[in-house]
Write an enzyme that holds these catalytic residues in place. Structure first.
Site, mmCIF file in Angstrom:
data_model
loop_
_atom_site.group_PDB
_atom_site.id
_atom_site.type_symbol
_atom_site.label_atom_id
_atom_site.label_comp_id
_atom_site.label_asym_id
_atom_site.label_seq_id
_atom_site.Cartn_x
_atom_site.Cartn_y
_atom_site.Cartn_z
ATOM 1 N N LEU A 18 -8.835 -15.144 2.874
ATOM 2 C CA LEU A 18 -8.924 -14.505 1.549
ATOM 3 C C LEU A 18 -7.576 -14.592 0.831
ATOM 4 C CD1 LEU A 18 -10.510 -12.896 -0.543
ATOM 5 C CD2 LEU A 18 -9.863 -10.796 0.647
ATOM 6 N N GLY A 432 17.586 -5.802 -1.607
ATOM 7 C CA GLY A 432 17.850 -6.550 -0.372
ATOM 8 C C GLY A 432 17.274 -7.944 -0.378
ATOM 9 N N GLU A 484 18.139 -11.567 2.700
ATOM 10 C CA GLU A 484 17.171 -11.487 3.805
ATOM 11 C C GLU A 484 16.340 -12.756 4.031
ATOM 12 O OE1 GLU A 484 14.875 -7.804 3.560
ATOM 13 O OE2 GLU A 484 16.549 -6.760 2.601
ATOM 14 N N TRP A 561 5.421 1.179 10.762
ATOM 15 C CA TRP A 561 4.810 -0.128 10.471
ATOM 16 C C TRP A 561 4.618 -0.986 11.713
ATOM 17 C CZ3 TRP A 561 7.805 -1.416 5.290
ATOM 18 C CH2 TRP A 561 7.351 -0.527 4.313
ATOM 19 N N GLU A 605 5.050 7.984 3.946
ATOM 20 C CA GLU A 605 3.752 7.570 4.502
ATOM 21 C C GLU A 605 3.469 8.231 5.847
ATOM 22 O OE1 GLU A 605 3.565 3.246 4.799
ATOM 23 O OE2 GLU A 605 2.751 3.483 6.812
ATOM 24 N N GLU A 665 11.661 3.724 -5.791
ATOM 25 C CA GLU A 665 10.748 3.108 -6.753
ATOM 26 C C GLU A 665 10.364 4.119 -7.821
ATOM 27 O OE1 GLU A 665 7.216 1.225 -5.147
ATOM 28 O OE2 GLU A 665 6.022 2.135 -6.724
ATOM 29 N N HIS A 694 6.484 -5.632 -8.535
ATOM 30 C CA HIS A 694 5.138 -6.015 -8.087
ATOM 31 C C HIS A 694 4.456 -6.910 -9.093
ATOM 32 C CE1 HIS A 694 5.627 -3.242 -4.933
ATOM 33 N NE2 HIS A 694 5.871 -2.270 -5.772
ATOM 34 N N CYS A 726 12.232 -2.351 -5.758
ATOM 35 C CA CYS A 726 12.100 -2.745 -4.354
ATOM 36 C C CYS A 726 12.660 -4.164 -4.235
ATOM 37 C CB CYS A 726 10.617 -2.664 -3.974
ATOM 38 S SG CYS A 726 10.273 -3.007 -2.244
HETATM 39 C C1 LIG Z 1 7.705 -3.438 1.666
HETATM 40 N N1 LIG Z 1 6.413 -3.520 2.236
HETATM 41 C C2 LIG Z 1 6.230 -3.787 3.568
HETATM 42 C C3 LIG Z 1 5.310 -3.003 4.265
HETATM 43 N N2 LIG Z 1 5.097 -3.212 5.568
HETATM 44 C C4 LIG Z 1 5.790 -4.169 6.191
HETATM 45 N N3 LIG Z 1 5.607 -4.368 7.498
HETATM 46 N N4 LIG Z 1 6.666 -4.960 5.549
HETATM 47 C C5 LIG Z 1 6.903 -4.803 4.232
HETATM 48 O O1 LIG Z 1 7.713 -5.541 3.676
HETATM 49 N N5 LIG Z 1 4.640 -2.021 3.653
HETATM 50 C C6 LIG Z 1 4.909 -1.679 2.306
HETATM 51 C C7 LIG Z 1 5.332 -2.855 1.551
HETATM 52 C C8 LIG Z 1 4.200 -3.792 1.387
HETATM 53 N N6 LIG Z 1 4.665 -4.909 0.757
HETATM 54 C C9 LIG Z 1 4.558 -6.152 1.202
HETATM 55 C C10 LIG Z 1 5.167 -7.094 0.418
HETATM 56 C C11 LIG Z 1 5.081 -8.400 0.779
HETATM 57 C C12 LIG Z 1 4.388 -8.764 1.903
HETATM 58 C C13 LIG Z 1 4.313 -10.189 2.194
HETATM 59 O O2 LIG Z 1 4.802 -10.983 1.418
HETATM 60 N N7 LIG Z 1 3.713 -10.608 3.273
HETATM 61 C C14 LIG Z 1 3.629 -12.015 3.530
HETATM 62 C C15 LIG Z 1 3.802 -12.303 4.984
HETATM 63 C C16 LIG Z 1 5.209 -12.096 5.381
HETATM 64 C C17 LIG Z 1 5.470 -12.841 6.642
HETATM 65 O O3 LIG Z 1 5.320 -12.317 7.720
HETATM 66 N N8 LIG Z 1 5.809 -14.077 6.522
HETATM 67 C C18 LIG Z 1 6.011 -14.958 7.636
HETATM 68 C C19 LIG Z 1 4.858 -15.910 7.794
HETATM 69 C C20 LIG Z 1 4.667 -16.707 6.561
HETATM 70 C C21 LIG Z 1 3.438 -17.586 6.615
HETATM 71 O O4 LIG Z 1 2.383 -17.165 6.216
HETATM 72 N N9 LIG Z 1 3.612 -18.809 7.072
HETATM 73 C C22 LIG Z 1 2.549 -19.768 7.054
HETATM 74 C C23 LIG Z 1 3.127 -21.180 7.097
HETATM 75 C C24 LIG Z 1 3.927 -21.498 5.865
HETATM 76 C C25 LIG Z 1 4.305 -22.975 5.776
HETATM 77 O O5 LIG Z 1 4.159 -23.728 6.707
HETATM 78 O O6 LIG Z 1 4.794 -23.375 4.706
HETATM 79 C C26 LIG Z 1 1.663 -19.528 8.263
HETATM 80 O O7 LIG Z 1 2.161 -18.958 9.254
HETATM 81 O O8 LIG Z 1 0.499 -19.892 8.172
HETATM 82 C C27 LIG Z 1 7.301 -15.743 7.402
HETATM 83 O O9 LIG Z 1 7.869 -15.638 6.318
HETATM 84 O O10 LIG Z 1 7.746 -16.401 8.335
HETATM 85 C C28 LIG Z 1 2.305 -12.525 3.058
HETATM 86 O O11 LIG Z 1 2.277 -13.726 2.818
HETATM 87 O O12 LIG Z 1 1.317 -11.765 2.971
HETATM 88 C C29 LIG Z 1 3.787 -7.834 2.693
HETATM 89 C C30 LIG Z 1 3.865 -6.490 2.347
HETATM 90 N N1 HCS Z 2 15.249 -4.381 1.960
HETATM 91 C C1 HCS Z 2 13.827 -4.565 1.778
HETATM 92 C C2 HCS Z 2 13.177 -3.274 1.402
HETATM 93 C C3 HCS Z 2 11.743 -3.397 1.090
HETATM 94 S S1 HCS Z 2 10.964 -1.870 1.062
HETATM 95 C C4 HCS Z 2 13.595 -5.608 0.716
HETATM 96 O O1 HCS Z 2 14.437 -5.728 -0.137
HETATM 97 O O2 HCS Z 2 12.582 -6.287 0.743
HETATM 98 ZN ZN ZN Z 3 10.883 -1.210 -1.068
#
Ligand SMILES: CN1c2c(nc(N)[nH]c2=O)NC[C@@H]1CNc1ccc(C(=O)N[C@@H](CCC(=O)N[C@@H](CCC(=O)N[C@@H](CCC(=O)O)C(=O)O)C(=O)O)C(=O)O)cc1
Ligand code: HCS
Ligand code: ZN
Length: 755
Positions: A18, A432, A484, A561, A605, A665, A694, A726
């Protein structure tokens, strides 16, 4: 025969199908592939549940973005500003509400109870009108029905819907109940006429502390919906016990009640004595919020008690809550050690477990045997090396009150830091992360797959850090970050480096819309074998004379988390995390990093749903943060950051963290946060977010000046920092560059007017 069911299934797909379909649609605007994927996922999940032995599948648990937004759309409770687009292109209008577009702000988003899922907050006003609009629950029921499945539509109930909404005019949302109920009645009628036999009305707000007016709203709403032309109604409650609302819930004219017996097993006796025997009891006996296999020695006594007092004809077995909060299939996790995998149950395994319990109740010896084997396997967990580490336990036990203290008061530290950092008034910074570009994610995926070696991957990260530093210098930010780029996720990254954690390959859980997280699994005692972030921060600092903030995720957020072990109290796990982070803070400080941010976005949370439990939680949560930050020198400026929740009601606990600077935020709610500071004078500095990260929208300098001016009506100029809401990881550089430039210019404009 005992029936099995579930309140909802994860929507994202075992390979996040999805997510990809949504992001393709947002990029190309082609709706057909998105709608095909959505249909395929719904059907796959029903078939999967059916194959796991579930008799009644849930429908309308699926959503393209969020089920609360779907409910608002279902009853036409949408703000006027979206109507033209909704009319001309319903899908584009729907996503404009969810995430904004170039012209329209998104609706607010906030935490769904105490989970890491975020829902879209419907915007209502006095005089709001409701009407049933495109019957999605019915459409999905017809889809399941056509496959020969016995299905039950899931819809957020009217009282929780109103309580979870916000009114833009300060009016009481519950006053809209009379206007809303006819639309629900119309929905029930259409479902009944199509042949739907049961509907699930989710009322999670029933596990909260409710005032008399809200209790009365339940009586009025469900009284009005008790109609002959309606499917039978299952009232679903979850995320805790009904407590003093139990008699109310049991008295409502519905046909069944779902209760959470995982978080609140103690409510079972009262449920059994209060719920009339002809009503269905849907017993939530498997934890929908965690990934551990259930403990038969805990579940079976509950089932024995239930069957001793009522017939299994009126009993459904179910997970405690929707499985939205669990990943889909533990059998995909072939890289985990076999013993650890054998302890896990994701959504699919949870449904299989339910069938085992149901078969056991129905006298099946094989099922009973399988459960006793499960109990034996889980009992052996205790002996696994790493589950109990005596040095970690000893360090926690030896913690003294001094461990939570900085060396001097906040006021004194402020003076020392002003000299050490020589920052201008209204200092600018970011939270960050900088954009996690496809190049970065791809490099990480290639590195993980072994196709890019350590040296080359490290080179990509260093180049990115340098680019981020140069960009920040070029626009004139005051406190820089390294961006980061090395982190896949702000929690998973730390989990990967700490002992006692395991991480999955496919254990994705939806956070909001297409965004997912892969919570690490805390299975043993937590320890830090070596520094986790120091070399990145030191490298970034070596590139510039401006201060670079070290960036850590705080203990409460890592806890919240992650999927946390179920054999040790959460506060003890959090103390172990706090000590690991404390060591990291000291290593950063010794490495020459003078500003360190410890993010705690999940502090709010984690707050228990019931007020009576708040103080105890806040006490240990604040203590853990202070242990992580404790002992640092006065010149080291400790920041914390919070987002995705409203913090007004815990502002005193936020202050008790004793951080030198807090960024929170606030731009989406146009600085509602500031009300908290009207009566409460915070001695430290505050950066209320001025840029809604966002949304792809780039805010103008004037908008941000306006927000800052609002902030200055409550805060002293010497207290105010300027930053986004954020991190920028979900944004592209295309928006990030102009937005941050405008933010820095806004700060400069205001500095001049204050001078
Ligand atoms: C700040 N927030 C977070 C929360 N909880 C967390 N555990 N982390 C957070 O940051 N809760 C509150 C908020 C929620 N907000 C967000 C914001 C953004 C995301 C997000 O962007 N998630 C990504 C996945 C992030 C990740 O783990 N990335 C990995 C894997 C990337 C990937 O999908 N790779 C592909 C291959 C890519 C390629 O080959 O080109 C794959 O594996 O298939 C990474 O970066 O390595 C998302 O995409 O959903 C989440 C919560
Ligand atoms: N340092 C993190 C906080 C997210 S809540 C960031 O900048 O993504
Ligand atoms: Zn944040």
């Amino acid at each position: 025969m005992t029936h099995t069911t579930y309140l909802g299934f994860p929507r994202i797909g075992r390979r996040r199908e999805l997510k990809r379909a949504l992001e393709n649609y947002w990029r190309d605007g082609d709706a057909a592939p998105l709608l095909d994927t959505a249909k395929e996922l719904r059907q796959r999940h029903w078939q999967l549940a059916h194959a796991a032995g579930i008799q009644i599948v849930a429908v309308n648990d699926f959503s393209l973005y969020d089920h609360v937004l779907d409910t608002a759309v279902l009853f036409d409770a949408v703000p006027d500003r979206y109507r033209a687009l909704l009319h001309s292109d319903p899908l584009a209008g729907y996503f404009a509400m969810a995430r904004g577009n170039r012209e329209l702000h998104a609706l607010e988003m906030t935490k769904w109870f105490d989970t890491n899922y975020h829902y879209i907050v419907p915007e209502l006003h006095a005089g709001q009108r409701f009407q049933l609009n495109a019957n999605k629950p019915l459409a999905e029921w017809l889809e399941a029905h056509a496959l020969g499945l016995h299905a039950r539509p899931v819809v957020l109930g009217p009282v929780s819907f109103l309580l979870l909404s916000k009114t833009i005019d300060g009016s009481d949302a519950l006053h809209l109940l009379d206007a809303l109920i006819p639309a629900y009645a119309e929905l029930l009628e259409q479902l009944a006429q199509a042949g739907v036999t049961w509907i699930q009305l989710d009322e999670p707000c029933l596990v909260q502390d409710l005032d008399a007016a809200t209790q009365q709203a339940y009586v009025a709403a469900y009284g009005a919906l008790a109609n002959d032309i309606s499917p039978k109604r299952l009232l679903a409650t979850y995320f805790g016990g009904l407590g003093e609302n139990l008699a109310l819930a049991a008295s409502l004219p519905v046909d069944g009640l779902h209760v959470d017996l995982v978080r609140a097993p103690e409510q079972l006796d009262t449920v059994l004595s209060t719920l009339p025997p002809h009503r269905v009891l849907s017993a939530g006996v498997i934890d929908g919020r965690n990934i551990w296999r259930s403990h038969p020695e805990q579940v079976l006594p509950l089932l024995d008690k239930i069957t001793a007092s009522r017939s299994t004809d009126h009993l459904w077995l179910a997970p405690s809550c929707s499985l939205l909060h669990a990943p889909i299939d533990a059998s995909q996790e072939t890289s985990l050690p076999a013993h650890l995998r054998s302890w896990l149950a994701f959504a699919q395994q949870k449904l299989e477990e339910l069938s085992l319990y149901a078969h056991t109740l129905d006298g099946n010896a094989q099922a009973k045997h399988a459960l006793s084997e499960q109990a034996a396997l889980l009992a052996a967990r205790k002996q696994t090396p790493g589950v109990h580490k005596s040095d970690v336990r000893a360090r926690v036990n030896a913690l003294s009150p001094q461990a939570t203290q900085r060396r001097s008061s906040l006021a004194h530290r402020r003076r020392v830091q002003t000299d050490a950092l020589s920052l201008p008034p209204l200092p600018t910074t970011t939270i960050g992360s900088f954009p996690q570009t496809e190049t970065l994610r791809h490099a990480r995926a290639e590195h993980r797959a072994g196709r890019v070696d350590d040296g080359a991957y490290e080179g990509v990260l260093r180049e990115e850090i340098e680019r981020v530093i140069r960009f920040q210098e070029s626009i004139g930010l005051d406190v820089l970050v390294h961006g980061e780029p090395e982190r896949n996720d702000m929690v998973e990254y730390f989990g990967e480096q700490l002992d006692g954690f395991a991480f999955t390959r496919h254990g994705w859980v939806q956070s909001y819309g297409s965004r997912c997280v892969k919570p690490p699994i805390i299975w043993g005692d937590v320890a830090r074998p070596q520094p986790m972030t120091v070399r990145w921060s030191r490298y970034a600092q070596s590139l510039t004379d401006k201060p670079v903030k070290g960036m850590l995720t705080g203990p409460v957020t890592v806890l919240q988390w992650s999927f946390v072990r179920d054999d040790l109290p959460r506060d003890q796990v959090c103390l172990q995390l706090a000590l690991a982070l404390r060591d990291e803070v000291h290593d950063l400080e010794n490495g020459g990093i003078g500003v360190i941010q410890i993010d705690e976005p999940a502090l709010r949370e984690g707050l228990p749903i019931r007020h009576a439990e708040h103080a105890a939680y806040l006490d240990w949560a604040v203590r853990c943060f202070r242990i992580a930050a404790g002992g640092t020198s006065d010149a080291t400026q400790i920041h914390t950051h919070m987002c995705y929740s409203e913090f007004n009601d815990i502002i005193e606990a936020v202050a008790a963290l004793d951080a030198d600077v807090i960024s929170i935020e606030s731009s989406r709610s146009r600085m509602e946060l500031l009300h908290a500071f009207e009566d409460f004078r915070y001695p430290g500095s505050i950066g209320p977010g001025v840029y809604d990260i966002h949304s792809p929208r780039v805010p103008s300098q004037a908008e941000m000046v306006d927000l800052l001016e609002r902030a200055l009506t409550v805060l002293e100029p010497g207290q105010l920092w300027v930053n986004p809401d954020c991190g920028l990881k979900t944004r592209g550089w295309k928006e990030t560059e102009p937005a941050l430039l405008a933010m820095v210019e806004a700060a400069k404009q205001l500095r001049q007017s204050l001078a």
